[in-house]
Motif scaffolding. Structure first.
Motif, mmCIF file in Angstrom:
data_model
loop_
_atom_site.group_PDB
_atom_site.id
_atom_site.type_symbol
_atom_site.label_atom_id
_atom_site.label_comp_id
_atom_site.label_asym_id
_atom_site.label_seq_id
_atom_site.Cartn_x
_atom_site.Cartn_y
_atom_site.Cartn_z
ATOM 1 N N ASP A 157 -10.219 -1.500 -1.919
ATOM 2 C CA ASP A 157 -9.304 -2.413 -1.233
ATOM 3 C C ASP A 157 -8.385 -1.247 -0.899
ATOM 4 N N GLU A 158 -8.048 -0.998 0.259
ATOM 5 C CA GLU A 158 -7.016 0.243 0.821
ATOM 6 C C GLU A 158 -5.648 -0.078 0.498
ATOM 7 N N ARG A 159 -5.240 -1.404 0.272
ATOM 8 C CA ARG A 159 -3.899 -1.794 -0.210
ATOM 9 C C ARG A 159 -3.560 -1.239 -1.485
ATOM 10 N N TYR A 160 -4.477 -0.750 -2.317
ATOM 11 C CA TYR A 160 -4.329 -0.278 -3.606
ATOM 12 C C TYR A 160 -4.951 0.975 -4.044
ATOM 13 N N GLU A 161 -4.217 1.678 -4.773
ATOM 14 C CA GLU A 161 -4.627 3.133 -5.191
ATOM 15 C C GLU A 161 -5.251 2.748 -6.756
ATOM 16 N N TRP A 162 -4.614 2.137 -7.410
ATOM 17 C CA TRP A 162 -5.468 1.672 -8.659
ATOM 18 C C TRP A 162 -5.293 0.202 -8.863
ATOM 19 N N ARG A 163 -6.322 -0.317 -9.659
ATOM 20 C CA ARG A 163 -6.215 -1.984 -9.916
ATOM 21 C C ARG A 163 -6.366 -2.404 -11.519
ATOM 22 N N THR A 164 -5.722 -3.550 -11.625
ATOM 23 C CA THR A 164 -5.797 -4.162 -13.238
ATOM 24 C C THR A 164 -6.859 -5.077 -13.239
ATOM 25 N N VAL A 165 -7.389 -5.152 -14.306
ATOM 26 C CA VAL A 165 -8.232 -6.298 -14.283
ATOM 27 C C VAL A 165 -7.734 -7.579 -14.015
ATOM 28 N N ASP A 166 -6.425 -7.860 -14.325
ATOM 29 C CA ASP A 166 -5.722 -9.205 -14.017
ATOM 30 C C ASP A 166 -5.846 -9.152 -12.311
ATOM 31 N N GLY A 167 -5.418 -7.922 -11.781
ATOM 32 C CA GLY A 167 -5.477 -8.102 -10.139
ATOM 33 C C GLY A 167 -6.746 -8.405 -9.587
ATOM 34 N N LEU A 168 -7.846 -7.945 -10.259
ATOM 35 C CA LEU A 168 -9.259 -7.992 -9.678
ATOM 36 C C LEU A 168 -9.583 -9.407 -9.974
ATOM 37 N N ASN B 271 -15.559 6.487 -5.427
ATOM 38 C CA ASN B 271 -15.607 6.724 -3.831
ATOM 39 C C ASN B 271 -14.135 6.631 -3.274
ATOM 40 N N HIS B 272 -13.464 5.577 -3.775
ATOM 41 C CA HIS B 272 -11.993 5.294 -3.608
ATOM 42 C C HIS B 272 -11.246 6.357 -4.032
ATOM 43 N N THR C 5 -8.974 8.949 -1.779
ATOM 44 C CA THR C 5 -7.317 8.665 -1.977
ATOM 45 C C THR C 5 -6.555 10.007 -2.592
ATOM 46 N N HIS C 6 -7.290 10.764 -3.132
ATOM 47 C CA HIS C 6 -6.896 11.895 -3.976
ATOM 48 C C HIS C 6 -7.425 13.198 -3.489
ATOM 49 N N GLY C 7 -6.901 14.057 -3.356
ATOM 50 C CA GLY C 7 -7.395 15.740 -2.761
ATOM 51 C C GLY C 7 -7.966 16.253 -4.038
ATOM 52 N N VAL C 8 -8.959 17.082 -3.594
ATOM 53 C CA VAL C 8 -9.638 18.010 -4.753
ATOM 54 C C VAL C 8 -8.835 18.553 -5.757
ATOM 55 N N GLY C 9 -7.666 19.307 -5.116
ATOM 56 C CA GLY C 9 -6.671 20.015 -6.081
ATOM 57 C C GLY C 9 -5.810 18.712 -7.141
ATOM 58 N N THR C 10 -5.819 17.491 -6.614
ATOM 59 C CA THR C 10 -5.216 16.495 -7.355
ATOM 60 C C THR C 10 -6.134 16.070 -8.428
ATOM 61 N N ARG C 11 -7.269 15.890 -7.961
ATOM 62 C CA ARG C 11 -8.231 15.625 -8.982
ATOM 63 C C ARG C 11 -8.757 16.390 -10.001
ATOM 64 N N PHE C 12 -8.643 17.686 -9.547
ATOM 65 C CA PHE C 12 -8.892 18.987 -10.733
ATOM 66 C C PHE C 12 -7.865 18.842 -11.760
#
Length: 102
Positions: free
Chosen positions: A30-41, A81-82, A86-93
């Motif tokens: 969901d594009e509205r969120y970067e990270w999700r909690t179990v509660d939110g899901l 995939n999300h 949402t995170h560039g290669v440098g950030t992921r590294f």
């Protein structure tokens, strides 16, 4: 297939044409969120938290879990995939080096 359904005002039955796994992946993407909690899901899909946790445990190849919890101490998840989108290669590294994602 029948799933344990969350009771309450926000409860709704999952779409019968989609598997629970697919519902969770879509909610994680969901594009509205970067990270999700179990509660939110759980609230979004209308499924008990225990069932969401059970499905997430089987999605290790498709789901990223943050090494850092939210402000309330809850685990945070996103679809792989999300995360890539949402995170560039440098950030992921840098996150991988610092242990921010599991």
């Amino acid at each position: 297939m029948s799933y344990p359904v969350r009771r309450g005002a926000n409860a709704r039955k999952p779409q019968m044409d989609a598997s629970l796994r697919d519902l969770i992946i879509r909610a994680l993407e969901d594009e509205r969120y970067e990270w999700r909690t179990v509660d939110g899901l759980s609230k979004q899909i209308g499924i008990l938290e225990a069932k969401v946790q059970e499905v997430l445990a089987g999605l290790e190849q498709e789901v990223v879990r943050s090494s850092f919890p939210d402000d309330s101490g809850r685990a945070l998840y996103t679809a792989r995939n999300h995360y890539r989108q949402t995170h560039g290669v440098g950030t992921r590294f840098l996150n991988a080096l610092s242990g921010k994602v599991a």
